[in-house]
Design a protein around this motif. Structure first.
Motif, short mmCIF file in Angstrom:
data_model
loop_
_atom_site.label_atom_id
_atom_site.label_comp_id
_atom_site.label_asym_id
_atom_site.label_seq_id
_atom_site.Cartn_x
_atom_site.Cartn_y
_atom_site.Cartn_z
N GLN A 9 0.85 -1.18 0.00
CA GLN A 9 0.00 0.00 0.00
C GLN A 9 0.89 1.23 0.00
OE1 GLN A 9 -2.16 1.30 3.55
NE2 GLN A 9 -4.08 1.08 2.42
N VAL A 10 0.64 2.14 -0.93
CA VAL A 10 1.47 3.34 -1.08
C VAL A 10 0.56 4.57 -1.09
CG1 VAL A 10 3.28 2.13 -2.35
CG2 VAL A 10 1.41 3.23 -3.60
N PRO A 11 1.12 5.76 -0.82
CA PRO A 11 0.30 6.97 -0.91
C PRO A 11 -0.08 7.24 -2.36
CG PRO A 11 2.34 7.36 0.31
CD PRO A 11 2.48 6.05 -0.35
N ASP A 12 -1.23 7.84 -2.55
CA ASP A 12 -1.59 8.32 -3.88
C ASP A 12 -0.55 9.34 -4.30
OD1 ASP A 12 -2.86 9.99 -5.96
OD2 ASP A 12 -4.60 8.75 -5.57
N MET A 13 0.00 9.17 -5.50
CA MET A 13 1.09 10.04 -5.95
C MET A 13 0.65 11.48 -6.20
SD MET A 13 3.84 8.29 -5.81
CE MET A 13 3.17 7.40 -4.38
N GLU A 14 -0.66 11.73 -6.18
CA GLU A 14 -1.15 13.10 -6.33
C GLU A 14 -1.21 13.83 -4.99
OE1 GLU A 14 -1.74 14.53 -9.25
OE2 GLU A 14 -1.11 12.66 -10.20
N SER A 15 -0.86 13.13 -3.91
CA SER A 15 -0.91 13.73 -2.57
C SER A 15 0.16 14.80 -2.41
CB SER A 15 -0.70 12.64 -1.50
OG SER A 15 -1.65 11.62 -1.60
N ARG A 16 -0.03 15.67 -1.44
CA ARG A 16 0.97 16.69 -1.10
C ARG A 16 1.83 16.11 0.03
NH1 ARG A 16 0.13 21.81 -2.97
NH2 ARG A 16 1.36 22.67 -1.25
N PHE A 17 3.10 15.89 -0.27
CA PHE A 17 4.00 15.26 0.69
C PHE A 17 4.79 16.31 1.47
CE2 PHE A 17 3.27 12.11 -2.59
CZ PHE A 17 3.11 10.93 -1.87
N LYS A 18 5.06 15.98 2.73
CA LYS A 18 5.93 16.81 3.55
C LYS A 18 6.67 15.91 4.53
CE LYS A 18 2.29 17.93 6.90
NZ LYS A 18 1.55 19.04 7.59
N PRO A 19 7.89 16.28 4.93
CA PRO A 19 8.66 15.42 5.85
C PRO A 19 7.97 15.29 7.19
CG PRO A 19 10.05 17.09 4.80
CD PRO A 19 8.64 17.46 4.51
N ASN A 20 8.17 14.13 7.83
CA ASN A 20 7.65 13.98 9.19
C ASN A 20 8.54 14.74 10.18
OD1 ASN A 20 9.94 12.37 9.55
ND2 ASN A 20 8.81 10.45 9.54
#
Length: 258
Positions: A9-20
């Motif tokens: 299971q992976v994040p939708d690649m259209e998501s807005r990513f930011k570092p934890n």
């Protein structure tokens, strides 16, 4: 015949990513999740083979991760897998490809699968190492980057996409492992009746500690967005003055015309 397909299971690649907060991976809160695209081709091919073999085959889907990965497992069951194994691991993001492969290998050795399907690579890490490593650890024949697959009486004919768009053909005897990619097939859409049937299928939960005793690697802060760069300059007006302005910028910013 025992078949296994591994999904992630992976994040939708259209998501807005930011570092934890630790800078070791992306922040997972509020992300939309889906089955890894390459794994969908693996599931479809495994289900097609399951249908070809009928009652002579049993197809298991395996996924590693926290409770949320059950959604990806349920999709694979609705596509036609018979049963599932969920390796429960809340710290899966901190494991390298060898450790992921070691978990799959530990499970597979205890069952004795004849054929294992995986995606070519995951969309979030893209290492393309897990499938080949599992095959090596199990001593299985292996073919990667499949765009064609046929099975006949224990022999797999695999069409592979190589560099430069060249298609190569390999023949493997089971037990074997293959990795799947775009162009192999068209994954089916789970129908409502099959989604309802999937709810009754068995999902076996196994703590990751039962399969892997090695601690995850200590990941240092390395995950960060790319450095911001200066914006471009838009020149407006008549052509003549803009040419002079452009030449001035080039002289100032670069070694051009010096």
């Amino acid at each position: 015949m025992k078949l296994l397909v591994c999904v992630k299971q992976v994040p939708d690649m259209e998501s807005r990513f930011k570092p934890n907060g630790q800078g070791t991976w992306f922040e997972e809160a509020d992300l939309a999740w889906r089955m890894n695209e390459y794994d969908e081709y693996a599931v479809e091919q495994a289900v097609q083979l399951r249908e070809q073999l009928g009652d002579a085959a049993e197809l298991t889907v395996l996924s590693i991760g926290p409770d949320r990965v059950v959604e990806a497992i349920k999709k694979a069951l609705a596509m036609g897998c018979d049963k599932a194994v969920h390796v429960v691991d809340d710290a899966v993001a901190g494991k390298d490809p060898w450790q992921i492969a070691a978990i799959i290998t530990a499970h597979a050795k205890g069952v004795g699968y004849d054929l294992i399907f995986t995606g070519m690579q995951s969309q979030d890490r893209g290492s393309a190492q897990v499938g080949g490593t599992v095959a090596e650890e199990l001593g299985y024949a292996c073919a990667t980057t499949l765009v064609g697959f046929t099975y006949d009486n224990g022999t797999i004919t695999a069409k592979r996409e190589l560099e430069g768009g060249i298609k190569g053909v390999a023949r493997l005897a089971t037990p074997a492992l293959v990795t799947c990619q775009l162009g192999l097939n068209t994954p089916r859409y789970p129908t409502l009746p099959n989604i309802m049937k999937a709810k009754k299928k068995e999902i076996l939960s196994i703590p990751v500690a039962d399969l892997l005793t090695v601690d995850p690697l200590a990941v240092t802060a390395s995950f960060h967005p790319p450095a911001k760069k200066g914006c471009g300059v838009i020149l407006e007006g008549d052509v003549g003055p803009m040419v002079d302005q452009l030449l001035g910028i080039l002289k100032e910013k670069t070694a051009v015309l010096r």
